[in-house]
Scaffold this motif. Structure first.
Motif, PDB file in Angstrom:
ATOM      1  N   GLU A 350       0.826  -1.203   0.000  1.00 56.67           N
ATOM      2  CA  GLU A 350       0.000   0.000   0.000  1.00 56.67           C
ATOM      3  C   GLU A 350       0.865   1.260   0.000  1.00 56.67           C
ATOM      4  O   GLU A 350       0.585   2.220  -0.730  1.00 56.67           O
ATOM      5  CB  GLU A 350      -0.922  -0.019   1.221  1.00 56.67           C
ATOM      6  N   MET A 351       1.941   1.264   0.801  1.00 54.25           N
ATOM      7  CA  MET A 351       2.828   2.422   0.844  1.00 54.25           C
ATOM      8  C   MET A 351       3.534   2.626  -0.491  1.00 54.25           C
ATOM      9  O   MET A 351       3.672   3.759  -0.972  1.00 54.25           O
ATOM     10  CB  MET A 351       3.847   2.260   1.970  1.00 54.25           C
ATOM     11  N   PHE A 352       3.991   1.532  -1.098  1.00 53.66           N
ATOM     12  CA  PHE A 352       4.679   1.645  -2.381  1.00 53.66           C
ATOM     13  C   PHE A 352       3.747   2.183  -3.455  1.00 53.66           C
ATOM     14  O   PHE A 352       4.106   3.099  -4.218  1.00 53.66           O
ATOM     15  CB  PHE A 352       5.236   0.286  -2.786  1.00 53.66           C
ATOM     16  N   LEU A 353       2.529   1.635  -3.537  1.00 50.60           N
ATOM     17  CA  LEU A 353       1.592   2.095  -4.548  1.00 50.60           C
ATOM     18  C   LEU A 353       1.143   3.525  -4.282  1.00 50.60           C
ATOM     19  O   LEU A 353       0.934   4.307  -5.219  1.00 50.60           O
ATOM     20  CB  LEU A 353       0.381   1.157  -4.601  1.00 50.60           C
ATOM     21  N   THR A 354       0.984   3.880  -3.000  1.00 53.30           N
ATOM     22  CA  THR A 354       0.642   5.263  -2.686  1.00 53.30           C
ATOM     23  C   THR A 354       1.766   6.207  -3.093  1.00 53.30           C
ATOM     24  O   THR A 354       1.520   7.295  -3.635  1.00 53.30           O
ATOM     25  CB  THR A 354       0.351   5.415  -1.181  1.00 53.30           C
ATOM     26  N   GLY A 355       3.017   5.782  -2.841  1.00 57.43           N
ATOM     27  CA  GLY A 355       4.148   6.589  -3.276  1.00 57.43           C
ATOM     28  C   GLY A 355       4.182   6.748  -4.787  1.00 57.43           C
ATOM     29  O   GLY A 355       4.420   7.840  -5.311  1.00 57.43           O
ATOM     30  N   LEU A 356       3.916   5.644  -5.512  1.00 54.34           N
ATOM     31  CA  LEU A 356       3.860   5.737  -6.967  1.00 54.34           C
ATOM     32  C   LEU A 356       2.721   6.642  -7.417  1.00 54.34           C
ATOM     33  O   LEU A 356       2.852   7.397  -8.392  1.00 54.34           O
ATOM     34  CB  LEU A 356       3.667   4.345  -7.578  1.00 54.34           C
ATOM     35  N   VAL A 757      10.813  -4.119  -9.467  1.00 53.09           N
ATOM     36  CA  VAL A 757       9.557  -3.427  -9.755  1.00 53.09           C
ATOM     37  C   VAL A 757       9.702  -1.932  -9.493  1.00 53.09           C
ATOM     38  O   VAL A 757       9.248  -1.093 -10.285  1.00 53.09           O
ATOM     39  CB  VAL A 757       8.413  -4.020  -8.901  1.00 53.09           C
ATOM     40  N   ALA A 758      10.336  -1.584  -8.367  1.00 51.89           N
ATOM     41  CA  ALA A 758      10.530  -0.175  -8.036  1.00 51.89           C
ATOM     42  C   ALA A 758      11.392   0.521  -9.074  1.00 51.89           C
ATOM     43  O   ALA A 758      11.109   1.650  -9.491  1.00 51.89           O
ATOM     44  CB  ALA A 758      11.153  -0.037  -6.640  1.00 51.89           C
ATOM     45  N   VAL A 759      12.465  -0.155  -9.516  1.00 52.18           N
ATOM     46  CA  VAL A 759      13.361   0.445 -10.512  1.00 52.18           C
ATOM     47  C   VAL A 759      12.616   0.700 -11.820  1.00 52.18           C
ATOM     48  O   VAL A 759      12.727   1.776 -12.424  1.00 52.18           O
ATOM     49  CB  VAL A 759      14.588  -0.459 -10.740  1.00 52.18           C
ATOM     50  N   VAL A 760      11.836  -0.287 -12.270  1.00 55.85           N
ATOM     51  CA  VAL A 760      11.111  -0.126 -13.534  1.00 55.85           C
ATOM     52  C   VAL A 760      10.065   0.978 -13.415  1.00 55.85           C
ATOM     53  O   VAL A 760       9.963   1.871 -14.274  1.00 55.85           O
ATOM     54  CB  VAL A 760      10.451  -1.461 -13.944  1.00 55.85           C
ATOM     55  N   ALA A 761       9.277   0.933 -12.317  1.00 50.30           N
ATOM     56  CA  ALA A 761       8.204   1.920 -12.157  1.00 50.30           C
ATOM     57  C   ALA A 761       8.770   3.333 -12.027  1.00 50.30           C
ATOM     58  O   ALA A 761       8.329   4.265 -12.715  1.00 50.30           O
ATOM     59  CB  ALA A 761       7.360   1.568 -10.930  1.00 50.30           C
ATOM     60  N   LEU A 762       9.749   3.502 -11.149  1.00 51.24           N
ATOM     61  CA  LEU A 762      10.335   4.822 -10.966  1.00 51.24           C
ATOM     62  C   LEU A 762      11.119   5.254 -12.197  1.00 51.24           C
ATOM     63  O   LEU A 762      11.173   6.453 -12.517  1.00 51.24           O
ATOM     64  CB  LEU A 762      11.234   4.833  -9.730  1.00 51.24           C
ATOM     65  N   GLY A 763      11.743   4.302 -12.882  1.00 46.51           N
ATOM     66  CA  GLY A 763      12.461   4.650 -14.103  1.00 46.51           C
ATOM     67  C   GLY A 763      11.535   5.174 -15.182  1.00 46.51           C
ATOM     68  O   GLY A 763      11.843   6.160 -15.863  1.00 46.51           O
ATOM     69  N   VAL A 764      10.369   4.523 -15.345  1.00 45.56           N
ATOM     70  CA  VAL A 764       9.397   4.994 -16.341  1.00 45.56           C
ATOM     71  C   VAL A 764       8.906   6.395 -15.976  1.00 45.56           C
ATOM     72  O   VAL A 764       8.808   7.285 -16.837  1.00 45.56           O
ATOM     73  CB  VAL A 764       8.220   4.005 -16.435  1.00 45.56           C
ATOM     74  N   LEU A 765       8.586   6.607 -14.693  1.00 49.76           N
ATOM     75  CA  LEU A 765       8.147   7.935 -14.278  1.00 49.76           C
ATOM     76  C   LEU A 765       9.257   8.964 -14.462  1.00 49.76           C
ATOM     77  O   LEU A 765       9.000  10.116 -14.829  1.00 49.76           O
ATOM     78  CB  LEU A 765       7.705   7.893 -12.817  1.00 49.76           C
ATOM     79  N   GLY A 766      10.506   8.560 -14.199  1.00 47.52           N
ATOM     80  CA  GLY A 766      11.624   9.480 -14.402  1.00 47.52           C
ATOM     81  C   GLY A 766      11.772   9.857 -15.871  1.00 47.52           C
ATOM     82  O   GLY A 766      12.048  11.023 -16.199  1.00 47.52           O
ATOM     83  N   ILE A 767      11.603   8.888 -16.774  1.00 43.84           N
ATOM     84  CA  ILE A 767      11.680   9.180 -18.206  1.00 43.84           C
ATOM     85  C   ILE A 767      10.563  10.129 -18.625  1.00 43.84           C
ATOM     86  O   ILE A 767      10.776  11.075 -19.407  1.00 43.84           O
ATOM     87  CB  ILE A 767      11.626   7.871 -19.014  1.00 43.84           C
ATOM     88  N   MET A 768       9.362   9.894 -18.092  1.00 49.43           N
ATOM     89  CA  MET A 768       8.260  10.806 -18.393  1.00 49.43           C
ATOM     90  C   MET A 768       8.566  12.216 -17.902  1.00 49.43           C
ATOM     91  O   MET A 768       8.317  13.212 -18.595  1.00 49.43           O
ATOM     92  CB  MET A 768       6.973  10.297 -17.735  1.00 49.43           C
ATOM     93  N   GLY A 769       9.102  12.297 -16.683  1.00 48.70           N
ATOM     94  CA  GLY A 769       9.470  13.603 -16.156  1.00 48.70           C
ATOM     95  C   GLY A 769      10.524  14.277 -17.021  1.00 48.70           C
ATOM     96  O   GLY A 769      10.460  15.490 -17.265  1.00 48.70           O
ATOM     97  N   ALA A 770      11.505  13.494 -17.505  1.00 48.68           N
ATOM     98  CA  ALA A 770      12.545  14.057 -18.363  1.00 48.68           C
ATOM     99  C   ALA A 770      11.953  14.575 -19.671  1.00 48.68           C
ATOM    100  O   ALA A 770      12.318  15.662 -20.147  1.00 48.68           O
ATOM    101  CB  ALA A 770      13.610  13.005 -18.633  1.00 48.68           C
ATOM    102  N   LEU A 771      11.032  13.818 -20.266  1.00 49.98           N
ATOM    103  CA  LEU A 771      10.407  14.269 -21.511  1.00 49.98           C
ATOM    104  C   LEU A 771       9.619  15.553 -21.299  1.00 49.98           C
ATOM    105  O   LEU A 771       9.661  16.482 -22.131  1.00 49.98           O
ATOM    106  CB  LEU A 771       9.491  13.171 -22.059  1.00 49.98           C
ATOM    107  N   LEU A 772       8.878  15.622 -20.176  1.00 50.59           N
ATOM    108  CA  LEU A 772       8.135  16.849 -19.890  1.00 50.59           C
ATOM    109  C   LEU A 772       9.072  18.024 -19.674  1.00 50.59           C
ATOM    110  O   LEU A 772       8.792  19.151 -20.097  1.00 50.59           O
ATOM    111  CB  LEU A 772       7.256  16.631 -18.654  1.00 50.59           C
ATOM    112  N   SER A 773      10.190  17.768 -19.007  1.00 51.01           N
ATOM    113  CA  SER A 773      11.161  18.833 -18.782  1.00 51.01           C
ATOM    114  C   SER A 773      11.730  19.321 -20.106  1.00 51.01           C
ATOM    115  O   SER A 773      11.886  20.536 -20.321  1.00 51.01           O
ATOM    116  CB  SER A 773      12.277  18.326 -17.871  1.00 51.01           C
ATOM    117  N   ILE A 774      12.036  18.402 -21.008  1.00 46.68           N
ATOM    118  CA  ILE A 774      12.578  18.786 -22.317  1.00 46.68           C
ATOM    119  C   ILE A 774      11.577  19.636 -23.088  1.00 46.68           C
ATOM    120  O   ILE A 774      11.925  20.692 -23.643  1.00 46.68           O
ATOM    121  CB  ILE A 774      12.964  17.527 -23.117  1.00 46.68           C
ATOM    122  N   THR A 775      10.314  19.184 -23.133  1.00 45.48           N
ATOM    123  CA  THR A 775       9.318  19.945 -23.885  1.00 45.48           C
ATOM    124  C   THR A 775       9.079  21.308 -23.259  1.00 45.48           C
ATOM    125  O   THR A 775       8.882  22.298 -23.973  1.00 45.48           O
ATOM    126  CB  THR A 775       7.999  19.166 -23.956  1.00 45.48           C
TER     127      THR A 775
END
Length: 884
Positions: A350-356, A757-775
């Motif tokens: 629950e804590m992990f999913l809430t953090g995500l 799981v944490a690495v993949v989930a946070l990595g995907v969110l990090g990539i999304m954040g990077a794309l938003l930052s670039i745009t």
């Protein structure tokens, strides 16, 4: 009433007739005024012109008049929609960028919410799930209980309508063909009655079918297993299946959609708990000191609150402690929602999913800030258009309404696209088997809650970024804009766009920090000191009970297996252990006492170390270092004195130091005295985050193992070893199910799976954040260059250097990038506590993480400003002067 509805219908659906009447009325007013002016001496043409000027904006009067008649909302809405479509079609790059940005953000939120909804928010698929609670004990890290304790809870409580119990088991299932390893539920007889579900086919077994140990040889198959394994064969009801070589009659098929009371565990069958001796090879029904039942659960009676139920259960706990002091220390009961096994597992999930979910929310906020910046820039570009519309009589409310309509259309398009992608991902996730060895899945099929959440996010997003240009529209002065031209919109002060971009970059820096923290934590996990070396080791997991072995036949077969594996070419060492360390949720802890202890109740235990049953050559096969003393031999059998090998934490806990440990003794709860003959290095036993914990190893011949895990250390390739092992096992017993994998694969499936799981989930969110930052940075830089292109041309004509041009064109964007990145890095450091709970040994205070975030944000800035920089440097002053 009829007349009112008729008039409303005319206004709504006969718009042309109303418009013609209104146009005729306006022409009549203007004509009458022109006649008056003509009579005063003006010429007809001048009189008409003067009348039209005095009357003002005809379109505004037409709108106000039509609004006064009522029925204007639908027509105005359609006009705004068509106008927004035309505006977006003229700015396709803006529309595509905005829609894709929002789709990415809403899709990420929908996926995370879908998983959170499936595992935490959505109740299990049984009737009246809101009143269903599980009972847990406070004195153990697992909610397991003994069967006699469960019976006392069932019979003595006054709060539950009925209490059932269950646990997950692995068994060999034989339908006449090759036996297979299968997982299912072992349940109390009242399990199905308590849940209130009905069979799809046949019947369920009930409490009335139980008449003592091994008295209910019945089995219920899950619908999914019946469908996949037996192709919906209705003749299965009444057939006999062999479960661990014991016959059980199929009495029914569970309904579709029901797979037990764990949301992630899809069992193949359900067996009566009273038959545990036949299935598991040991009689646990009368053992109060053996905790093996996962969870007791039931429906609260009407009018009984959870607090009242806990008080009732704790009165039973007091009775158990007083009546059976040797088996029970101090403990109390608590309630939990069934679905995720227990609070020990449910709380981290629950804590992990809430953090995500929070991080996905940051993605959405960053996207809204990005779109808000784009909308503000778009409003600035359209300032002359807005001024002309105001000058021609359009109201500010009408302009704002059209802007919000445009934002809503982008949000709905982005939300639809994002939801479509999330539905595909969630359905794929529902079929994903994260641990191939176990029937575990995430039932994340989207339901109305997911669709409703996506729609709500789309509407909220439209309001958030659509409201950004409101201030610009409200403060627009038509005369000044028309007089100054488009250059009047360019300013040097801190604008709302700048603030939004800083917020967006800060949020993206937090996401990039989180993803790098996860990667760094995974690297550290892979290089942790486990207390064993998993490289070049193959694990062969089997359970001899599945092939019908019991009693003295078990150790005999284990010795044969060890000898046969040792004879395989290239094998260096073979060891046996009941359960390898770091298997999630599978371990044994025993109470130990000093050698002088007389009262062997749990309250007097000196420690509760982890206990492992091993063969003589286990440490060599596992790569565990023997620090002192000796290892076991095959002479340490049931006829020899009890011996043990301990780790340093055990030695310090019981004997004060390792120096006095060899030759010392301790007692077990059954009064047996155990002699310490060796000390091995410490390690990790239950989880990577555990501190140094006491552990003891005992000979498998003195304490027979239920689980049989062979560790084979070899210099050959794992595939070659696996093939030789399968061939050897078939020669020993072709009916023995087994599972073969490398120890590294085993670690990935259990110990490191949450980190992956944490690495993949946070990595995907990090990539999304990077794309938003670039745009975001690209949008600001490109907008600045386009607005200052003439200034840049003049600077070039006057001899400015390239560095000066870049500083003038991109300095603002770089400064905002630096400010936003610094703020995001500080926020990431402040959130280090949350991040460390998500990934083991992860902290944003790590110098490598800090350096990585700084480098990543610098690279993002470089990528985002590259094209605007090239455009700024390619400005030709001659072309600009000719255009002027």
């Amino acid at each position: 009433m009829f007349a009112y509805l008729r008039n409303l219908g005319v206004k709504l659906f006969r718009r042309d007739q109303v418009a013609e009447d209104m146009e005729e009325e306006l022409r009549s007013h203007i004509a009458h005024r022109a006649d008056d002016l003509e009579h005063s001496g003006l010429g007809r043409a001048e009189a008409d012109r003067r009348a039209r000027l005095e009357f003002g904006a005809r379109e505004r009067y037409k709108e106000e008049s039509y609004a006064a008649l009522g029925g204007n909302f639908l027509d105005t809405l359609l006009k705004d929609v068509f106008y927004s479509l035309r505006a977006l079609r003229k700015s396709r790059s803006f529309a595509v960028t905005a829609i894709l940005t929002l789709a990415m953000a809403i899709g990420a939120n929908a996926v995370v919410f879908g998983v959170l909804n499936a595992l935490v928010l959505r109740p299990i698929n049984v009737p009246n799930a809101d009143s269903l609670y599980g009972i847990e004990r406070s004195d153990t890290s697992d909610p397991v209980q003994s069967y006699p304790d469960y019976l006392d809870l069932r019979d003595r409580n006054r709060s539950f309508e009925s209490l059932a119990a269950y646990r997950i088991i692995e068994a060999g299932l034989d339908s006449g063909n090759n036996p297979i390893r299968s997982f299912g539920y072992e349940v109390s007889g009242n399990y199905f009655d308590m849940l209130g579900i009905q069979p799809y086919l046949g019947r369920f077994f009930h409490g009335s079918d139980e008449h003592g140990p091994n008295s209910a040889p019945y089995i219920v198959l899950s619908y999914a297993f019946w469908h996949s394994r037996f192709q919906d064969d209705r003749g299965m009801v009444g057939r006999v299946l062999l479960v661990n070589k014991h016959p059980f009659t199929v009495v029914g098929i569970a309904p579709p959609g029901f797979h037990g009371t764990l949301v992630f565990a899809f069992g193949d069958f359900f067996l009566p708990m009273v038959d545990t001796e036949e299935v598991d090879g040991q009689d646990l029904l009368n053992s109060r000191e053996t905790n093996w039942i996962y969870l007791a659960l039931g429906h609260l009676k009407p009018g009984v609150s959870p607090a009242q139920a806990v008080a009732d259960l704790n009165s039973i706990a007091g009775y158990l402690q007083k009546t059976y002091p040797k088996e029970h220390g101090s403990f109390h009961y608590s309630l939990s929602r069934p679905g995720l096994y227990d609070e020990a597992l449910g709380r981290p999930v629950e804590m992990f999913l809430t953090g995500l979910m929070l991080l996905a929310g940051l993605i959405l906020l960053a996207a809204c800030a990005n779109l808000g910046s784009l909308f503000a820039a778009r409003a600035a570009d359209r300032s002359k258009e807005v001024a002309l519309r105001l000058a021609l009589g359009s109201s500010r409310n009408r302009i704002l309404r059209s802007l919000f309509t445009e934002a809503a259309m982008i949000s709905l398009a982005g939300g639809t696209l994002g939801l479509s992608g999330s539905v595909v991902l969630l359905r794929a996730l529902s079929t994903w088997r994260p641990l191939p060895r176990y029937p575990i899945s995430v039932p994340a099929d989207p339901d109305p809650n997911v669709y409703g959440a996506a729609l709500l996010l789309a509407l909220v997003s439209a309001i958030l970024f659509g409201a950004v240009p409101v201030r610009q529209v409200l403060k627009t002065t038509p005369y000044q804009i028309v007089k100054a031209g488009w250059q009047a919109a360019v300013g040097r002060r801190i604008s709302l766009r700048d603030v939004l971009l800083v917020i967006q970059i800060a949020l993206c820096a937090v996401l990039v920090t989180s993803s790098m923290v996860a990667v760094r934590g995974l690297v550290r996990s892979l290089h942790s000191d486990f207390g064993f070396d998993p490289a070049n080791v193959t694990i062969v997991t089997s359970d001899l009970r599945m092939a019908g072995y019991s009693g003295e036949r078990v150790p005999e077969m284990q010795k044969r297996m060890l000898g046969a594996m040792q004879a395989i070419p290239g094998v260096e060492a073979v060891g046996l252990i009941d359960w390898p360390p770091l298997i999630s949720g599978v371990y044994e802890q025993v109470d130990v006492y000093s050698d002088q202890a007389g009262d062997l109740s749990p309250a007097n235990a000196v420690s509760s170390p982890f206990s492992f049953r091993i063969s003589p050559d286990y440490f060599r096969a596992a790569g565990t270092t023997l620090l002192a003393g000796r290892t076991f031999s095959w002479h340490d059998d049931a006829n020899a004195p009890r011996v043990a090998i301990v780790n340093p934490a055990f030695a310090i806990k019981l004997f004060g130091s390792t120096a006095n440990t060899l030759g010392s003794s301790f007692k077990l709860q059954d009064g047996a005295r155990v002699l310490v003959v060796g000390i091995v290095e410490g390690g990790k036993y239950r989880g990577l985050a555990d501190d140094a914990a006491p552990a003891m190893f005992v000979p498998v011949l003195q304490s027979p193992a239920l689980g049989t895990n062979l560790l084979i250390r070899s210099s050959r390739e794992p595939q070659q070893v696996a093939g030789a092992v399968r061939k050897t096992l078939r020669s020993l017993d072709p009916g023995l199910p087994s599972y073969i994998e490398t120890w590294n694969q085993h670690m990935d499936d259990f110990t490191l799976f949450p980190t992956h799981v944490a690495v993949v989930a946070l990595g995907v969110l990090g990539i999304m954040g990077a794309l938003l930052s670039i745009t975001g940075i690209f949008g600001l830089a490109a907008y600045t260059v386009s607005k200052r292109v003439k200034e840049l041309g003049i600077r070039i004509a006057l001899g400015a250097q390239k560095s000066e041009l870049l500083r003038a064109a991109l300095g603002r964007a770089i400064k905002l990038l630096a400010v936003g990145s610094s703020a995001g890095l500080i926020l990431g450091i402040l959130a280090s506590g949350v991040l460390s709970h998500i990934v083991y040994q992860a902290t944003p205070r790590d110098p490598l993480v800090l350096a990585g975030v700084v480098l990543a944000m610098a690279l993002l800035g470089l990528i985002a400003t590259w094209i605007p920089a090239q455009r700024a440097l390619s400005v030709d002053p001659l072309i600009l002067l000719r255009e002027e």
